[in-house]
Scaffold this active site. Structure first.
Site, PDB file in Angstrom:
ATOM      1  N   SER A   1     -11.542 -24.507  37.700  1.00  0.00           N
ATOM      2  CA  SER A   1     -10.756 -23.399  38.246  1.00  0.00           C
ATOM      3  C   SER A   1     -10.144 -22.607  37.100  1.00  0.00           C
ATOM      4  O   SER A   1     -10.166 -23.041  35.952  1.00  0.00           O
ATOM      5  CB  SER A   1      -9.668 -23.920  39.175  1.00  0.00           C
ATOM      6  OG  SER A   1      -8.513 -24.231  38.425  1.00  0.00           O
ATOM      7  N   LYS A   2      -9.613 -21.449  37.469  1.00  0.00           N
ATOM      8  CA  LYS A   2      -9.030 -20.573  36.434  1.00  0.00           C
ATOM      9  C   LYS A   2      -7.902 -21.262  35.683  1.00  0.00           C
ATOM     10  O   LYS A   2      -7.539 -20.847  34.599  1.00  0.00           O
ATOM     11  CB  LYS A   2      -8.427 -19.306  37.032  1.00  0.00           C
ATOM     12  CG  LYS A   2      -9.117 -18.750  38.230  1.00  0.00           C
ATOM     13  CD  LYS A   2      -8.464 -17.440  38.646  1.00  0.00           C
ATOM     14  CE  LYS A   2      -8.663 -17.171  40.105  1.00  0.00           C
ATOM     15  NZ  LYS A   2      -9.544 -16.097  40.449  1.00  0.00           N
ATOM     16  N   ARG A   3      -7.339 -22.278  36.317  1.00  0.00           N
ATOM     17  CA  ARG A   3      -6.195 -22.935  35.682  1.00  0.00           C
ATOM     18  C   ARG A   3      -6.621 -24.009  34.684  1.00  0.00           C
ATOM     19  O   ARG A   3      -5.814 -24.488  33.917  1.00  0.00           O
ATOM     20  CB  ARG A   3      -5.286 -23.543  36.756  1.00  0.00           C
ATOM     21  CG  ARG A   3      -4.457 -22.516  37.475  1.00  0.00           C
ATOM     22  CD  ARG A   3      -3.832 -23.078  38.730  1.00  0.00           C
ATOM     23  NE  ARG A   3      -4.833 -23.516  39.689  1.00  0.00           N
ATOM     24  CZ  ARG A   3      -5.484 -22.681  40.512  1.00  0.00           C
ATOM     25  NH1 ARG A   3      -5.214 -21.386  40.504  1.00  0.00           N
ATOM     26  NH2 ARG A   3      -6.391 -23.128  41.347  1.00  0.00           N
TER      27      ARG A   3
END
Ligand code: GLU
Length: 462
Positions: free
Chosen positions: A227-229
Protein backbone atom coordinates in the site's frame (compact mmCIF):
# COMPACT_ATOMS: atom_id res chain seq x y z
CA UNK A 1 0.67 3.12 -36.59
CA UNK A 2 -1.20 0.27 -34.95
CA UNK A 3 -4.79 0.53 -33.75
CA UNK A 4 -3.87 -0.32 -30.16
CA UNK A 5 -5.12 2.32 -27.72
CA UNK A 6 -4.33 1.83 -24.06
CA UNK A 7 -4.88 4.15 -21.16
CA UNK A 8 -3.58 4.77 -17.70
CA UNK A 9 -6.46 6.08 -15.63
CA UNK A 10 -5.30 7.21 -12.19
CA UNK A 11 -7.48 8.85 -9.60
CA UNK A 12 -5.57 11.70 -7.95
CA UNK A 13 -6.54 10.66 -4.44
CA UNK A 14 -3.12 9.82 -3.09
CA UNK A 15 0.57 9.78 -3.86
CA UNK A 16 1.88 7.98 -6.91
CA UNK A 17 3.10 4.60 -5.70
CA UNK A 18 4.88 1.56 -7.11
CA UNK A 19 1.58 -0.06 -8.07
CA UNK A 20 0.42 2.98 -10.04
CA UNK A 21 3.82 3.28 -11.68
CA UNK A 22 3.77 -0.37 -12.70
CA UNK A 23 0.27 -0.09 -14.22
CA UNK A 24 1.30 3.06 -16.08
CA UNK A 25 4.53 1.40 -17.22
CA UNK A 26 2.86 -1.79 -18.50
CA UNK A 27 0.38 0.30 -20.51
CA UNK A 28 3.17 2.50 -21.85
CA UNK A 29 5.29 -0.56 -22.72
CA UNK A 30 2.40 -2.20 -24.51
CA UNK A 31 1.71 0.94 -26.51
CA UNK A 32 5.38 1.33 -27.43
CA UNK A 33 5.74 -2.39 -28.20
CA UNK A 34 2.75 -2.40 -30.55
CA UNK A 35 3.25 1.08 -31.98
CA UNK A 36 -0.09 2.06 -30.44
CA UNK A 37 -1.27 5.08 -28.49
CA UNK A 38 -0.81 5.66 -24.76
CA UNK A 39 -3.59 7.77 -23.28
CA UNK A 40 -3.50 9.42 -19.85
CA UNK A 41 -6.97 9.88 -18.44
CA UNK A 42 -7.53 11.45 -15.06
CA UNK A 43 -10.38 9.85 -13.12
CA UNK A 44 -11.17 12.79 -10.90
CA UNK A 45 -14.93 12.61 -10.49
CA UNK A 46 -14.69 12.25 -6.73
CA UNK A 47 -14.21 15.95 -6.00
CA UNK A 48 -14.02 15.42 -2.25
CA UNK A 49 -11.04 13.06 -2.48
CA UNK A 50 -9.12 14.57 -5.39
CA UNK A 51 -6.44 17.16 -5.12
CA UNK A 52 -4.44 19.18 -7.62
CA UNK A 53 -1.35 18.46 -5.53
CA UNK A 54 -1.76 14.71 -6.05
CA UNK A 55 -2.38 15.33 -9.74
CA UNK A 56 0.86 17.29 -10.00
CA UNK A 57 2.71 14.37 -8.41
CA UNK A 58 1.23 11.99 -11.02
CA UNK A 59 2.39 14.16 -13.92
CA UNK A 60 5.77 14.75 -12.35
CA UNK A 61 6.41 11.10 -11.47
CA UNK A 62 5.36 9.90 -14.92
CA UNK A 63 7.63 12.41 -16.60
CA UNK A 64 10.49 11.48 -14.30
CA UNK A 65 10.03 7.81 -15.19
CA UNK A 66 9.92 8.73 -18.88
CA UNK A 67 6.35 7.49 -19.35
CA UNK A 68 5.31 10.14 -21.82
CA UNK A 69 1.69 10.05 -22.91
CA UNK A 70 0.53 10.55 -26.49
CA UNK A 71 -2.89 11.87 -25.51
CA UNK A 72 -4.04 13.42 -22.29
CA UNK A 73 -3.65 16.53 -20.18
CA UNK A 74 -0.97 18.74 -21.68
CA UNK A 75 -0.56 16.49 -24.73
CA UNK A 76 -3.90 17.08 -26.45
CA UNK A 77 -5.60 14.48 -28.63
CA UNK A 78 -8.84 13.93 -30.49
CA UNK A 79 -10.70 12.27 -27.63
CA UNK A 80 -10.51 14.95 -24.95
CA UNK A 81 -11.06 16.41 -22.54
CA UNK A 82 -8.97 13.87 -20.66
CA UNK A 83 -10.07 14.77 -17.16
CA UNK A 84 -13.31 13.16 -16.13
CA UNK A 85 -14.27 16.25 -14.17
CA UNK A 86 -14.56 18.00 -17.55
CA UNK A 87 -16.57 15.31 -19.28
CA UNK A 88 -20.04 15.77 -17.77
CA UNK A 89 -21.57 16.34 -21.23
CA UNK A 90 -20.22 13.01 -22.47
CA UNK A 91 -21.68 11.19 -19.45
CA UNK A 92 -25.08 12.82 -19.97
CA UNK A 93 -25.06 11.74 -23.60
CA UNK A 94 -24.19 8.13 -22.73
CA UNK A 95 -26.70 8.08 -19.90
CA UNK A 96 -29.39 9.03 -22.43
CA UNK A 97 -28.33 6.06 -24.57
CA UNK A 98 -28.80 3.67 -21.66
CA UNK A 99 -32.13 5.28 -20.78
CA UNK A 100 -33.33 4.97 -24.36
CA UNK A 101 -32.34 1.31 -24.33
CA UNK A 102 -34.46 0.84 -21.19
CA UNK A 103 -31.47 -0.13 -19.07
CA UNK A 104 -31.87 2.41 -16.25
CA UNK A 105 -34.39 3.33 -13.58
CA UNK A 106 -34.58 5.86 -10.77
CA UNK A 107 -34.70 4.80 -7.14
CA UNK A 108 -33.99 6.80 -3.98
CA UNK A 109 -32.93 9.73 -6.14
CA UNK A 110 -30.16 7.73 -7.83
CA UNK A 111 -30.00 6.28 -11.33
CA UNK A 112 -29.57 2.50 -11.41
CA UNK A 113 -28.29 0.19 -14.09
CA UNK A 114 -30.74 -2.59 -14.85
CA UNK A 115 -29.22 -6.04 -15.40
CA UNK A 116 -31.03 -8.34 -17.79
CA UNK A 117 -32.88 -11.21 -16.14
CA UNK A 118 -35.69 -12.31 -13.91
CA UNK A 119 -35.99 -10.50 -10.55
CA UNK A 120 -36.67 -12.07 -7.18
CA UNK A 121 -36.40 -11.03 -3.56
CA UNK A 122 -34.25 -12.60 -0.86
CA UNK A 123 -33.38 -11.71 2.67
CA UNK A 124 -29.69 -10.81 2.89
CA UNK A 125 -28.32 -11.93 6.28
CA UNK A 126 -25.26 -9.79 6.02
CA UNK A 127 -27.04 -6.55 5.20
CA UNK A 128 -30.04 -7.55 7.32
CA UNK A 129 -32.62 -6.56 4.74
CA UNK A 130 -34.54 -7.84 1.79
CA UNK A 131 -32.76 -7.26 -1.51
CA UNK A 132 -33.74 -7.69 -5.13
CA UNK A 133 -31.60 -10.17 -7.01
CA UNK A 134 -31.47 -10.83 -10.74
CA UNK A 135 -31.10 -14.23 -12.38
CA UNK A 136 -28.34 -13.69 -14.93
CA UNK A 137 -26.01 -15.87 -16.92
CA UNK A 138 -22.38 -15.69 -15.75
CA UNK A 139 -20.48 -12.82 -17.30
CA UNK A 140 -17.35 -13.84 -19.16
CA UNK A 141 -14.23 -11.74 -18.90
CA UNK A 142 -11.76 -12.76 -21.53
CA UNK A 143 -8.48 -11.80 -19.89
CA UNK A 144 -5.14 -11.79 -21.68
CA UNK A 145 -3.35 -12.76 -18.47
CA UNK A 146 -5.86 -14.71 -16.41
CA UNK A 147 -7.61 -16.46 -19.27
CA UNK A 148 -11.37 -16.90 -19.20
CA UNK A 149 -12.89 -15.61 -15.98
CA UNK A 150 -16.57 -16.00 -15.16
CA UNK A 151 -18.36 -13.84 -12.67
CA UNK A 152 -21.93 -13.56 -11.51
CA UNK A 153 -23.52 -10.12 -11.34
CA UNK A 154 -26.88 -10.54 -9.71
CA UNK A 155 -27.80 -7.09 -8.44
CA UNK A 156 -28.55 -3.87 -10.26
CA UNK A 157 -26.11 -1.12 -9.35
CA UNK A 158 -26.08 2.65 -9.09
CA UNK A 159 -24.49 4.54 -12.01
CA UNK A 160 -25.42 8.11 -11.02
CA UNK A 161 -25.62 9.00 -7.33
CA UNK A 162 -28.43 11.03 -5.87
CA UNK A 163 -26.07 14.04 -5.72
CA UNK A 164 -25.77 13.84 -9.51
CA UNK A 165 -22.25 12.42 -9.54
CA UNK A 166 -21.71 9.53 -11.94
CA UNK A 167 -20.18 6.39 -10.41
CA UNK A 168 -16.72 5.01 -11.27
CA UNK A 169 -18.03 1.94 -13.15
CA UNK A 170 -20.11 4.09 -15.44
CA UNK A 171 -17.58 6.80 -16.30
CA UNK A 172 -14.79 4.28 -16.63
CA UNK A 173 -16.72 2.28 -19.23
CA UNK A 174 -18.12 5.33 -21.02
CA UNK A 175 -14.63 6.75 -21.42
CA UNK A 176 -13.17 3.48 -22.59
CA UNK A 177 -15.87 3.45 -25.26
CA UNK A 178 -15.64 7.12 -26.16
CA UNK A 179 -11.85 7.04 -26.25
CA UNK A 180 -11.88 3.83 -28.31
CA UNK A 181 -9.67 1.99 -25.86
CA UNK A 182 -8.70 -1.44 -27.21
CA UNK A 183 -6.89 -2.91 -24.17
CA UNK A 184 -7.58 -2.35 -20.50
CA UNK A 185 -4.40 -3.17 -18.61
CA UNK A 186 -4.93 -2.64 -14.90
CA UNK A 187 -4.36 -4.14 -11.48
CA UNK A 188 -5.96 -7.40 -10.51
CA UNK A 189 -7.82 -5.58 -7.73
CA UNK A 190 -10.09 -4.33 -10.52
CA UNK A 191 -11.00 -7.83 -11.71
CA UNK A 192 -14.00 -7.75 -9.38
CA UNK A 193 -15.26 -4.64 -11.19
CA UNK A 194 -14.83 -6.05 -14.65
CA UNK A 195 -18.06 -8.06 -14.71
CA UNK A 196 -20.01 -4.86 -14.06
CA UNK A 197 -18.00 -3.20 -16.78
CA UNK A 198 -18.63 -5.99 -19.27
CA UNK A 199 -22.37 -5.77 -18.50
CA UNK A 200 -22.24 -2.03 -19.23
CA UNK A 201 -20.31 -2.51 -22.48
CA UNK A 202 -22.93 -5.02 -23.56
CA UNK A 203 -25.75 -2.64 -22.64
CA UNK A 204 -24.15 -0.03 -24.88
CA UNK A 205 -23.92 -2.62 -27.64
CA UNK A 206 -20.13 -2.37 -27.66
CA UNK A 207 -17.66 -5.24 -27.67
CA UNK A 208 -15.58 -4.93 -24.48
CA UNK A 209 -11.87 -4.15 -24.86
CA UNK A 210 -9.29 -6.84 -24.27
CA UNK A 211 -8.80 -7.00 -20.51
CA UNK A 212 -5.41 -7.73 -18.97
CA UNK A 213 -5.40 -7.81 -15.19
CA UNK A 214 -1.87 -7.66 -13.89
CA UNK A 215 -0.93 -9.45 -10.66
CA UNK A 216 -0.74 -7.67 -7.34
CA UNK A 217 2.45 -6.36 -5.84
CA UNK A 218 2.81 -7.82 -2.37
CA UNK A 219 4.46 -5.91 0.41
CA UNK A 220 8.02 -6.80 1.19
CA UNK A 221 7.38 -8.46 4.51
CA UNK A 222 4.28 -10.35 5.45
CA UNK A 223 1.11 -11.01 3.55
CA UNK A 224 -1.00 -8.55 1.67
CA UNK A 225 -0.86 -6.03 -1.08
CA UNK A 226 1.69 -3.25 -0.97
CA UNK A 227 0.00 0.00 0.00
CA UNK A 228 0.98 3.63 -0.31
CA UNK A 229 1.87 3.59 3.35
CA UNK A 230 4.46 0.84 3.02
CA UNK A 231 8.13 1.65 3.18
CA UNK A 232 9.52 2.26 -0.30
CA UNK A 233 6.10 2.57 -1.90
CA UNK A 234 6.20 6.13 -3.22
CA UNK A 235 7.87 7.02 -6.49
CA UNK A 236 8.56 10.53 -5.20
CA UNK A 237 10.75 8.98 -2.54
CA UNK A 238 13.07 7.42 -5.14
CA UNK A 239 13.23 10.73 -6.93
CA UNK A 240 14.29 12.45 -3.70
CA UNK A 241 16.76 9.74 -2.83
CA UNK A 242 18.54 10.20 -6.13
CA UNK A 243 17.60 6.88 -7.68
CA UNK A 244 18.07 6.75 -11.43
CA UNK A 245 14.70 6.66 -13.17
CA UNK A 246 15.90 4.09 -15.70
CA UNK A 247 16.82 1.76 -12.82
CA UNK A 248 13.42 2.23 -11.19
CA UNK A 249 11.67 1.56 -14.51
CA UNK A 250 13.78 -1.54 -15.10
CA UNK A 251 13.07 -2.89 -11.62
CA UNK A 252 9.34 -2.17 -11.81
CA UNK A 253 9.09 -3.77 -15.26
CA UNK A 254 10.10 -7.05 -13.63
CA UNK A 255 7.34 -6.89 -11.01
CA UNK A 256 4.99 -9.39 -12.57
CA UNK A 257 6.60 -9.61 -15.99
CA UNK A 258 9.06 -12.23 -17.03
CA UNK A 259 11.25 -11.38 -20.00
CA UNK A 260 12.48 -14.97 -20.16
CA UNK A 261 15.88 -16.26 -19.18
CA UNK A 262 17.85 -14.53 -16.46
CA UNK A 263 17.53 -11.09 -17.95
CA UNK A 264 17.46 -8.41 -15.30
CA UNK A 265 19.28 -5.22 -16.23
CA UNK A 266 18.00 -4.33 -19.67
CA UNK A 267 18.01 -1.12 -21.66
CA UNK A 268 14.52 0.31 -22.08
CA UNK A 269 14.56 -0.42 -25.82
CA UNK A 270 15.01 -4.12 -25.07
CA UNK A 271 12.21 -4.02 -22.52
CA UNK A 272 9.93 -2.40 -25.09
CA UNK A 273 10.92 -4.96 -27.72
CA UNK A 274 10.33 -7.94 -25.39
CA UNK A 275 7.29 -6.77 -23.45
CA UNK A 276 4.04 -8.50 -24.26
CA UNK A 277 0.95 -9.50 -22.33
CA UNK A 278 1.54 -13.28 -22.49
CA UNK A 279 4.80 -12.67 -20.61
CA UNK A 280 2.96 -11.18 -17.64
CA UNK A 281 2.71 -13.61 -14.74
CA UNK A 282 -0.49 -14.72 -13.10
CA UNK A 283 1.19 -15.04 -9.72
CA UNK A 284 1.74 -12.03 -7.51
CA UNK A 285 5.03 -10.19 -7.42
CA UNK A 286 6.80 -9.29 -4.21
CA UNK A 287 8.42 -5.93 -3.78
CA UNK A 288 12.02 -6.08 -2.59
CA UNK A 289 13.80 -2.85 -1.77
CA UNK A 290 17.20 -4.57 -1.78
CA UNK A 291 16.68 -5.71 -5.36
CA UNK A 292 15.59 -2.21 -6.31
CA UNK A 293 18.70 -0.76 -4.64
CA UNK A 294 20.86 -3.35 -6.37
CA UNK A 295 19.37 -2.48 -9.75
CA UNK A 296 20.05 1.17 -9.05
CA UNK A 297 23.66 0.36 -8.20
CA UNK A 298 24.09 -1.55 -11.47
CA UNK A 299 22.85 1.50 -13.35
CA UNK A 300 25.05 3.88 -11.36
CA UNK A 301 28.12 1.75 -12.03
CA UNK A 302 27.36 1.64 -15.73
CA UNK A 303 26.82 5.40 -16.11
CA UNK A 304 29.40 7.22 -18.20
CA UNK A 305 31.47 9.38 -15.81
CA UNK A 306 30.01 12.67 -17.03
CA UNK A 307 26.47 11.43 -16.49
CA UNK A 308 27.33 10.13 -13.04
CA UNK A 309 28.81 13.51 -12.17
CA UNK A 310 25.76 15.32 -13.50
CA UNK A 311 23.37 13.12 -11.51
CA UNK A 312 25.44 13.47 -8.35
CA UNK A 313 25.59 17.25 -8.74
CA UNK A 314 21.80 17.42 -9.06
CA UNK A 315 21.57 15.38 -5.88
CA UNK A 316 24.06 17.63 -4.08
CA UNK A 317 22.14 20.76 -5.04
CA UNK A 318 18.76 19.31 -4.12
CA UNK A 319 19.98 18.10 -0.75
CA UNK A 320 22.25 21.08 -0.05
CA UNK A 321 25.07 18.70 0.72
CA UNK A 322 27.78 21.38 0.88
CA UNK A 323 25.76 23.65 3.12
CA UNK A 324 24.94 20.76 5.40
CA UNK A 325 28.63 19.85 5.57
CA UNK A 326 29.27 23.40 6.82
CA UNK A 327 30.91 24.58 3.59
CA UNK A 328 30.12 28.20 2.83
CA UNK A 329 31.26 28.33 -0.79
CA UNK A 330 31.19 25.38 -3.16
CA UNK A 331 34.54 23.63 -3.66
CA UNK A 332 36.18 24.01 -7.09
CA UNK A 333 34.33 22.07 -9.79
CA UNK A 334 37.33 19.99 -10.84
CA UNK A 335 37.91 18.92 -7.23
CA UNK A 336 34.24 17.95 -6.81
CA UNK A 337 34.39 15.92 -10.03
CA UNK A 338 37.46 14.03 -8.80
CA UNK A 339 35.75 13.17 -5.53
CA UNK A 340 32.60 12.01 -7.32
CA UNK A 341 34.51 9.82 -9.76
CA UNK A 342 36.34 8.23 -6.90
CA UNK A 343 33.00 7.39 -5.32
CA UNK A 344 31.14 6.06 -8.37
CA UNK A 345 32.42 2.49 -8.15
CA UNK A 346 32.07 2.38 -4.38
CA UNK A 347 28.53 3.47 -3.58
CA UNK A 348 25.20 1.72 -3.95
CA UNK A 349 23.15 4.87 -4.39
CA UNK A 350 23.57 8.63 -4.60
CA UNK A 351 22.09 8.93 -1.13
CA UNK A 352 25.28 7.36 0.22
CA UNK A 353 27.41 10.12 -1.27
CA UNK A 354 27.14 12.77 1.49
CA UNK A 355 28.43 10.39 4.15
CA UNK A 356 30.88 8.71 1.80
CA UNK A 357 32.52 11.96 0.76
CA UNK A 358 32.09 14.15 3.84
CA UNK A 359 35.80 14.47 4.70
CA UNK A 360 36.56 15.87 1.27
CA UNK A 361 34.56 19.03 1.97
CA UNK A 362 35.58 20.06 5.43
CA UNK A 363 38.33 19.80 7.99
CA UNK A 364 35.83 19.10 10.74
CA UNK A 365 34.83 15.60 9.73
CA UNK A 366 33.95 13.20 12.56
CA UNK A 367 36.15 10.33 13.70
CA UNK A 368 34.89 6.79 13.95
CA UNK A 369 35.98 5.73 17.43
CA UNK A 370 36.26 2.05 16.58
CA UNK A 371 38.44 2.80 13.59
CA UNK A 372 40.54 5.09 15.74
CA UNK A 373 41.09 2.47 18.43
CA UNK A 374 42.00 -0.10 15.81
CA UNK A 375 44.41 2.09 13.84
CA UNK A 376 46.18 3.34 16.93
CA UNK A 377 46.17 -0.02 18.67
CA UNK A 378 49.09 -1.67 16.97
CA UNK A 379 52.65 -0.82 16.00
CA UNK A 380 53.95 2.66 16.59
CA UNK A 381 51.36 4.99 15.09
CA UNK A 382 53.15 8.13 16.21
CA UNK A 383 56.34 7.13 14.42
CA UNK A 384 54.38 6.21 11.26
CA UNK A 385 52.56 9.54 11.30
CA UNK A 386 55.82 11.41 11.63
CA UNK A 387 57.33 9.46 8.72
CA UNK A 388 54.25 9.99 6.55
CA UNK A 389 54.27 13.68 7.42
CA UNK A 390 57.84 14.02 6.28
CA UNK A 391 57.32 11.91 3.17
CA UNK A 392 54.30 13.85 1.98
CA UNK A 393 56.24 17.11 1.87
CA UNK A 394 58.12 16.01 -1.23
CA UNK A 395 56.21 12.95 -2.49
CA UNK A 396 54.94 12.83 -6.05
CA UNK A 397 51.16 12.88 -5.61
CA UNK A 398 50.19 13.11 -9.27
CA UNK A 399 49.03 9.52 -9.83
CA UNK A 400 47.74 6.65 -7.71
CA UNK A 401 50.53 4.42 -9.03
CA UNK A 402 53.17 7.02 -8.13
CA UNK A 403 51.75 7.41 -4.63
CA UNK A 404 51.68 3.66 -4.12
CA UNK A 405 55.27 3.31 -5.25
CA UNK A 406 56.29 6.17 -2.95
CA UNK A 407 54.55 4.68 0.07
CA UNK A 408 56.04 1.27 -0.61
CA UNK A 409 59.53 2.78 -0.86
CA UNK A 410 58.97 4.63 2.42
CA UNK A 411 57.85 1.42 4.13
CA UNK A 412 60.76 -0.54 2.72
CA UNK A 413 63.25 2.05 3.89
CA UNK A 414 62.00 1.47 7.43
CA UNK A 415 61.88 -2.29 7.09
CA UNK A 416 58.08 -2.23 7.19
CA UNK A 417 55.15 -2.94 4.84
CA UNK A 418 52.60 -0.73 3.07
CA UNK A 419 49.98 -2.07 5.49
CA UNK A 420 51.79 -0.57 8.47
CA UNK A 421 51.01 2.90 7.17
CA UNK A 422 47.57 2.44 5.70
CA UNK A 423 45.24 2.36 8.69
CA UNK A 424 46.84 5.27 10.48
CA UNK A 425 47.01 7.31 7.28
CA UNK A 426 43.35 6.63 6.59
CA UNK A 427 42.39 7.52 10.12
CA UNK A 428 44.29 10.79 9.86
CA UNK A 429 42.88 11.95 6.54
CA UNK A 430 39.32 10.54 6.73
CA UNK A 431 38.54 9.66 10.34
CA UNK A 432 37.32 6.28 9.10
CA UNK A 433 38.40 2.68 8.82
CA UNK A 434 37.27 2.12 5.23
CA UNK A 435 36.64 3.99 2.01
CA UNK A 436 38.33 4.61 -1.32
CA UNK A 437 41.95 3.52 -1.73
CA UNK A 438 44.34 5.60 0.37
CA UNK A 439 46.38 6.45 -2.73
CA UNK A 440 43.33 7.93 -4.47
CA UNK A 441 42.42 9.88 -1.34
CA UNK A 442 45.94 11.34 -1.09
CA UNK A 443 45.90 12.28 -4.76
CA UNK A 444 42.51 13.99 -4.62
CA UNK A 445 43.00 15.75 -1.26
CA UNK A 446 46.41 17.02 -2.31
CA UNK A 447 49.57 17.71 -0.40
CA UNK A 448 48.39 20.58 1.74
CA UNK A 449 45.32 18.90 3.17
CA UNK A 450 47.07 15.56 3.67
CA UNK A 451 49.99 17.18 5.47
CA UNK A 452 47.71 19.23 7.71
CA UNK A 453 45.59 16.23 8.63
CA UNK A 454 48.57 13.99 9.37
CA UNK A 455 49.99 16.78 11.50
CA UNK A 456 46.75 17.28 13.43
CA UNK A 457 46.39 13.60 14.34
CA UNK A 458 50.08 13.48 15.35
CA UNK A 459 49.62 16.55 17.55
CA UNK A 460 46.51 15.08 19.18
CA UNK A 461 48.55 12.06 20.21
CA UNK A 462 51.03 14.36 21.94
N1 GLU B 1 -9.30 5.17 -11.61
C1 GLU B 1 -9.10 3.75 -11.48
C2 GLU B 1 -7.96 3.52 -10.50
O1 GLU B 1 -7.34 4.44 -10.10
C3 GLU B 1 -8.80 3.19 -12.84
C4 GLU B 1 -9.18 1.76 -13.05
C5 GLU B 1 -8.92 1.33 -14.47
O2 GLU B 1 -7.76 1.37 -14.90
O3 GLU B 1 -9.86 0.99 -15.15
O4 GLU B 1 -7.68 2.46 -10.09
Amino acid sequence: MSTVRVRFAPSPTGFFHIGSARTALFNWLYARHTGGTFVLRIEDTDAARNSEAFLAVIYDSMKWLGLTWDEGPGAGGDYGPYRQSERAAVYREYLEKLKAAGRTYEKDGATWFRLEGERYEVYDEHRQKTVTKVKTAPIVIDDAIRGRVERIEDEDFVIVRSDGNPVFHFVNVVDDIAMEITHVIRGEDHLSNSSKHVALFQAFGVKPPQFAHIPLILKQNGPGKMSKRDQGALIEEYQTRGYLPEAVVNYISLLGWNPGGDLEKMPIDDIVAKFDLPGVNQSNARFDDKKMAHMNMLYLLALPPERFIAAARVYFTKHEVFAKAGVTSDPPAAYVDEVLLLSQPKIKGLEELPAYTSYFWTETYPTDEKARAKALGKGDPQARLAELGEWVQSADLATDAGIEAGLKALAESKGLGFGDYQAVARLAVTGLGAGPSITAIFRVLGRERVAARLGRLAASLG
